[in-house]
Design a protein around this motif. Structure first.
Motif, PDB file in Angstrom:
ATOM      1  N   ILE A  61       0.807  -1.221   0.000  1.00 55.60           N
ATOM      2  CA  ILE A  61       0.000   0.000   0.000  1.00 55.60           C
ATOM      3  C   ILE A  61       0.841   1.272   0.000  1.00 55.60           C
ATOM      4  O   ILE A  61       0.312   2.365  -0.212  1.00 55.60           O
ATOM      5  CB  ILE A  61      -0.958   0.039   1.194  1.00 55.60           C
ATOM      6  N   LEU A 116      -5.632   3.171  -4.205  1.00 55.84           N
ATOM      7  CA  LEU A 116      -6.892   2.908  -3.521  1.00 55.84           C
ATOM      8  C   LEU A 116      -8.072   3.462  -4.311  1.00 55.84           C
ATOM      9  O   LEU A 116      -7.997   4.544  -4.903  1.00 55.84           O
ATOM     10  CB  LEU A 116      -6.903   3.527  -2.128  1.00 55.84           C
ATOM     11  N   GLY A 173      -5.884  -8.803  -2.008  1.00 58.56           N
ATOM     12  CA  GLY A 173      -6.568  -7.603  -2.467  1.00 58.56           C
ATOM     13  C   GLY A 173      -7.836  -7.893  -3.247  1.00 58.56           C
ATOM     14  O   GLY A 173      -7.897  -8.862  -4.010  1.00 58.56           O
ATOM     15  N   LEU A 181      -7.653  -0.646  -5.386  1.00 60.40           N
ATOM     16  CA  LEU A 181      -7.937  -1.497  -4.236  1.00 60.40           C
ATOM     17  C   LEU A 181      -9.241  -1.088  -3.566  1.00 60.40           C
ATOM     18  O   LEU A 181      -9.378   0.021  -3.048  1.00 60.40           O
ATOM     19  CB  LEU A 181      -6.791  -1.415  -3.223  1.00 60.40           C
ATOM     20  N   GLY A 183     -10.693  -3.426  -1.193  1.00 63.17           N
ATOM     21  CA  GLY A 183     -10.675  -3.994   0.145  1.00 63.17           C
ATOM     22  C   GLY A 183      -9.612  -5.057   0.295  1.00 63.17           C
ATOM     23  O   GLY A 183      -8.941  -5.450  -0.671  1.00 63.17           O
ATOM     24  N   ILE A 184      -9.455  -5.521   1.554  1.00 61.55           N
ATOM     25  CA  ILE A 184      -8.521  -6.595   1.892  1.00 61.55           C
ATOM     26  C   ILE A 184      -9.349  -7.846   2.171  1.00 61.55           C
ATOM     27  O   ILE A 184     -10.168  -7.870   3.096  1.00 61.55           O
ATOM     28  CB  ILE A 184      -7.679  -6.227   3.130  1.00 61.55           C
ATOM     29  N   ALA A 201     -11.126  -0.727   1.920  1.00 62.98           N
ATOM     30  CA  ALA A 201      -9.803  -0.102   1.863  1.00 62.98           C
ATOM     31  C   ALA A 201      -9.747   1.213   2.629  1.00 62.98           C
ATOM     32  O   ALA A 201      -8.676   1.619   3.083  1.00 62.98           O
ATOM     33  CB  ALA A 201      -9.405   0.129   0.402  1.00 62.98           C
TER      34      ALA A 201
END
Length: 422
Positions: A61, A116, A173, A181, A183-184, A201
């Motif tokens: 990130i 992001l 990811g 991105l 979200g995780i 994110a």
């Protein structure tokens, strides 16, 4: 070697690394994968004796900074990130176990950070892509839709997706079609169909402040308070009895005592609404006091499929010496009739992930009657259950069951709470 949770350093991330870029052109899946594959790495963790513990994923990130799930790092003394034949040692920088997000740092690491997506821009129905390392298969791409936004109540919501994830994907990811991105990736609902989830994110911007606040709270704890904390809480000062919040998870281990097979069973909180707690996209709903409200996906074996109304500890104030009779039809599987007698034993202590908790043993003995025509069979098969109920945690910490079916078939299994992920 000291636990990695004590290595957190009070550094701040560059705010610019967490800001979304302007509009980008939609990418074909192969171009998107080529752009992002170098920014998603595998994580491997080890105990103090260098024995492997867990595998997961992490996303770059910022320069030298990656984010993974805290549950991937749980109990690790050290860990590495790897891709192909390249491996880097890493250290924990910002733990936020409450949201299951941990930022790690690596010296002399030059992998390209991702961009992001705009905060709050996730839309149900949009095309999404997950990149991670499911079951150790590095750099795996899966495609799907953003199928839901869960939780909320004033903060960013869990992202539900049909993009496939599996053990090892945790910390990977979830990207939009522009390669940004969203979200995780965090967990999948076991036996719940195509139900997979990611932390948004926008949570990443809060990591430094939330981690420092939790570490400061730990420093203010009185002597001995750490003994009341689960080892999995990441050293962030979260007591064992802290109410569950969205993103928390109860990790049980289900063991077939006849074959020795062991399978993890995860009940992850996706929403807390008043005095009700929803697990695994609503497939299990409990009251705040642990009593069962509804159950549609029996992932815990007999613990779920044979559960009485209200669960295995259905009374508000369970005391040693109490007895009661149950006659009920289950709401899952074959809707079998159960007739059981319950009795509560004396209070004693047991350990949950290294922490002593008070428990009472509740024994259930009786019969299961299979379906027979339009009713139930007049001949039952025996069921014997013993549970350890913790009034402190307001839940079952161990379940043992023996069920002798027809034709000499026997089920003998346990389900034990091994940790609370926060």
């Amino acid at each position: 070697m000291k636990p990695i949770w004590k290595n957190a350093a009070p550094w701040l991330c560059a705010a610019g690394a967490l800001l979304a870029a302007g509009p980008a052109a939609a990418l074909e899946p192969d171009a998107l994968f080529a752009k992002l594959t170098g920014s998603v790495w595998a994580v491997r963790t080890f105990d103090a004796q260098e024995r492997p513990l867990r595998a997961g994923s992490a996303v770059v990130i910022a320069p030298g900074r990656l984010v993974t799930n805290c549950h991937v790092l749980a109990k690790a003394s050290n860990f590495v990130v790897k891709r192909d034949n390249v491996t880097y040692g890493a250290t924990l920088e910002y733990p936020d176990p409450g949201r299951d997000l941990c930022q790690i740092k690596i010296a002399n690491f030059t992998a390209t950070p991702v961009t992001l997506a705009p905060a709050g821009g996730a839309r149900v129905g949009q095309r999404v892509y997950a990149i991670g390392n499911p079951r150790g298969l590095e750099n795996t791409l899966s495609e799907g839709l953003l199928s839901g936004l869960r939780g909320g109540d004033g903060e960013a919501r869990l992202l539900q997706t049909t993009a496939a994830i599996a053990p090892g994907s945790s910390g990977g990811g979830l990207f939009d079609s522009d390669g940004r991105l969203l979200g995780i990736t965090t967990f999948a609902a076991r036996d719940g169909g195509n139900l997979n989830f990611a932390m948004p994110a926008e949570f990443l911007a809060d990591l430094p402040a939330r981690a420092q606040a939790q570490l400061a709270a730990r420093a203010r704890e009185p002597a001995g308070a750490a003994a009341r904390r689960t080892a999995d809480a990441g050293g962030a000062g979260i007591p064992l009895t802290e109410p569950l919040r969205a993103g928390d998870a109860l990790e049980y281990l289900r063991t077939d005592r006849l074959t020795g097979n062991r399978v993890p069973v995860i009940y992850r909180v996706d929403r807390v609404n008043g005095d009700e707690v929803s697990f695994n996209a609503g497939s299990r709903i409990e009251k705040a006091n642990g009593q069962l409200v509804s159950l549609t996906s029996p992932i815990g074996g007999l613990f779920d499929s044979a559960s009485p109304p209200g669960g295995w500890a259905p009374k508000d104030d369970i005391q040693p010496g109490m007895r009661w009779h149950l006659d009920y039809v289950t709401t899952t599987d074959d809707r079998l009739r159960h007739e059981l007698n319950a009795s509560v034993g004396a209070e004693h202590t047991t350990r949950v992930d290294g922490v002593d908790v008070n428990v009472m043993r509740i024994s259930y003995d009786g019969w299961i009657y299979a379906s027979y025509g339009t009713g139930a069979s007049p001949v039952g098969t025996p069921l014997n259950v013993a549970v350890l109920y913790s009034p402190e945690l307001k839940r079952i910490v161990r379940f043992e069951a023996t069920y002798r079916r027809a034709y000499a078939s026997v089920t003998n299994e346990t389900l034990e709470l091994v940790r609370i992920q926060r």
